[in-house]
Design a protein around this motif. Structure first.
Motif, PDB file in Angstrom:
ATOM      1  N   MET A  45       0.960  -1.234   0.043  1.00  0.00           N
ATOM      2  CA  MET A  45      -0.124  -0.036   0.091  1.00  0.00           C
ATOM      3  C   MET A  45       0.962   1.420  -0.009  1.00  0.00           C
ATOM      4  SD  MET A  45      -2.866  -1.551  -0.006  1.00  0.00           S
ATOM      5  CE  MET A  45      -4.200   0.104   0.143  1.00  0.00           C
ATOM      6  N   TRP A  46       0.391   2.549   0.143  1.00  0.00           N
ATOM      7  CA  TRP A  46       0.898   3.602  -0.161  1.00  0.00           C
ATOM      8  C   TRP A  46       1.650   3.948   1.201  1.00  0.00           C
ATOM      9  CZ3 TRP A  46       0.002   7.445   3.374  1.00  0.00           C
ATOM     10  CH2 TRP A  46      -1.157   7.297   4.051  1.00  0.00           C
ATOM     11  N   PHE A  47       1.202   3.501   2.339  1.00  0.00           N
ATOM     12  CA  PHE A  47       1.945   3.763   3.636  1.00  0.00           C
ATOM     13  C   PHE A  47       3.370   2.945   3.715  1.00  0.00           C
ATOM     14  CE2 PHE A  47      -1.218   0.887   4.217  1.00  0.00           C
ATOM     15  CZ  PHE A  47      -0.645  -0.293   4.737  1.00  0.00           C
ATOM     16  N   GLU A  48       3.585   2.038   2.973  1.00  0.00           N
ATOM     17  CA  GLU A  48       4.897   1.391   3.123  1.00  0.00           C
ATOM     18  C   GLU A  48       6.118   2.205   2.645  1.00  0.00           C
ATOM     19  OE1 GLU A  48       4.273  -1.880   0.360  1.00  0.00           O
ATOM     20  OE2 GLU A  48       2.898  -2.971   2.125  1.00  0.00           O
ATOM     21  N   ILE A  49       5.828   3.416   2.062  1.00  0.00           N
ATOM     22  CA  ILE A  49       6.954   4.107   1.744  1.00  0.00           C
ATOM     23  C   ILE A  49       7.250   5.101   2.808  1.00  0.00           C
ATOM     24  CG2 ILE A  49       5.688   6.157   0.772  1.00  0.00           C
ATOM     25  CD1 ILE A  49       8.007   5.648  -1.531  1.00  0.00           C
ATOM     26  N   LEU A  50       6.399   5.324   3.809  1.00  0.00           N
ATOM     27  CA  LEU A  50       6.804   6.221   5.049  1.00  0.00           C
ATOM     28  C   LEU A  50       8.103   5.905   5.796  1.00  0.00           C
ATOM     29  CD1 LEU A  50       2.978   6.815   6.177  1.00  0.00           C
ATOM     30  CD2 LEU A  50       4.587   8.379   4.692  1.00  0.00           C
ATOM     31  N   PRO A  51       8.181   4.704   6.178  1.00  0.00           N
ATOM     32  CA  PRO A  51       9.531   4.460   6.923  1.00  0.00           C
ATOM     33  C   PRO A  51      10.924   5.244   6.158  1.00  0.00           C
ATOM     34  CG  PRO A  51       8.332   2.726   7.495  1.00  0.00           C
ATOM     35  CD  PRO A  51       7.303   3.438   5.903  1.00  0.00           C
ATOM     36  N   SER A  52      10.964   4.663   4.824  1.00  0.00           N
ATOM     37  CA  SER A  52      12.091   4.811   4.044  1.00  0.00           C
ATOM     38  C   SER A  52      12.065   6.242   3.649  1.00  0.00           C
ATOM     39  CB  SER A  52      11.906   4.263   2.812  1.00  0.00           C
ATOM     40  OG  SER A  52      10.909   4.480   2.037  1.00  0.00           O
ATOM     41  N   PHE A  53      10.890   6.990   3.618  1.00  0.00           N
ATOM     42  CA  PHE A  53      10.917   8.438   3.436  1.00  0.00           C
ATOM     43  C   PHE A  53      11.332   9.370   4.719  1.00  0.00           C
ATOM     44  CE2 PHE A  53       8.352  12.594   4.065  1.00  0.00           C
ATOM     45  CZ  PHE A  53       8.903  13.116   2.857  1.00  0.00           C
ATOM     46  N   ALA A  54      10.876   8.715   5.844  1.00  0.00           N
ATOM     47  CA  ALA A  54      11.516   9.328   7.151  1.00  0.00           C
ATOM     48  C   ALA A  54      12.926   9.131   7.378  1.00  0.00           C
ATOM     49  CB  ALA A  54      10.588   8.912   8.252  1.00  0.00           C
ATOM     50  N   ILE A  55      13.584   8.033   6.978  1.00  0.00           N
ATOM     51  CA  ILE A  55      14.878   7.858   6.995  1.00  0.00           C
ATOM     52  C   ILE A  55      15.403   8.695   6.175  1.00  0.00           C
ATOM     53  CG2 ILE A  55      16.896   6.248   6.425  1.00  0.00           C
ATOM     54  CD1 ILE A  55      14.902   4.020   7.470  1.00  0.00           C
ATOM     55  N   ILE A  56      15.137   9.003   4.814  1.00  0.00           N
ATOM     56  CA  ILE A  56      15.713   9.748   3.774  1.00  0.00           C
ATOM     57  C   ILE A  56      15.623  11.330   4.218  1.00  0.00           C
ATOM     58  CG2 ILE A  56      15.747  10.750   1.561  1.00  0.00           C
ATOM     59  CD1 ILE A  56      15.115   7.769   0.656  1.00  0.00           C
ATOM     60  N   THR A  57      14.560  11.674   4.579  1.00  0.00           N
ATOM     61  CA  THR A  57      14.337  12.884   5.179  1.00  0.00           C
ATOM     62  C   THR A  57      15.304  13.318   6.572  1.00  0.00           C
ATOM     63  OG1 THR A  57      12.082  12.818   4.529  1.00  0.00           O
ATOM     64  CG2 THR A  57      12.960  14.716   6.268  1.00  0.00           C
ATOM     65  N   VAL A  58      15.491  12.468   7.479  1.00  0.00           N
ATOM     66  CA  VAL A  58      16.239  12.826   8.497  1.00  0.00           C
ATOM     67  C   VAL A  58      17.652  12.831   8.189  1.00  0.00           C
ATOM     68  CG1 VAL A  58      17.322  11.651  10.711  1.00  0.00           C
ATOM     69  CG2 VAL A  58      14.972  11.799  10.240  1.00  0.00           C
ATOM     70  N   LEU A  59      17.995  11.871   7.191  1.00  0.00           N
ATOM     71  CA  LEU A  59      19.477  11.924   6.830  1.00  0.00           C
ATOM     72  C   LEU A  59      19.860  13.222   5.973  1.00  0.00           C
ATOM     73  CD1 LEU A  59      20.230   8.262   6.039  1.00  0.00           C
ATOM     74  CD2 LEU A  59      20.850   9.443   7.672  1.00  0.00           C
TER      75      LEU A  59
END
Length: 70
Positions: free
Chosen positions: A1-15
């Protein structure tokens, strides 16, 4: 689903935000304050030197009352 991208998006944003956030800490340790002025062109250098000459600290803002009457 669309929410599966949220963890990777959060990691990239923090980095990607870490260098910007760590600049404040590095400037505090090296320079003594958390801000850094850009001295890329002559006008900015002149304003930096003017502030240093008037107040003794280029990062403290003073008004016209700081300029001595000569």
């Amino acid at each position: 689903m669309w929410f599966e991208i949220l963890p990777s998006f959060a990691i990239i944003t923090v980095l990607m935000a870490m260098p910007h956030a760590s600049a404040y800490v590095i400037n505090k340790l090296v320079v003594g304050n958390m801000y850094r002025r850009s001295l890329l062109n002559k006008e900015q250098k002149d304003q930096y030197l003017r502030d240093w000459r008037i107040s003794g600290d280029a990062y403290v803002t003073h008004g016209l009352e700081a300029i001595p009457d000569e």
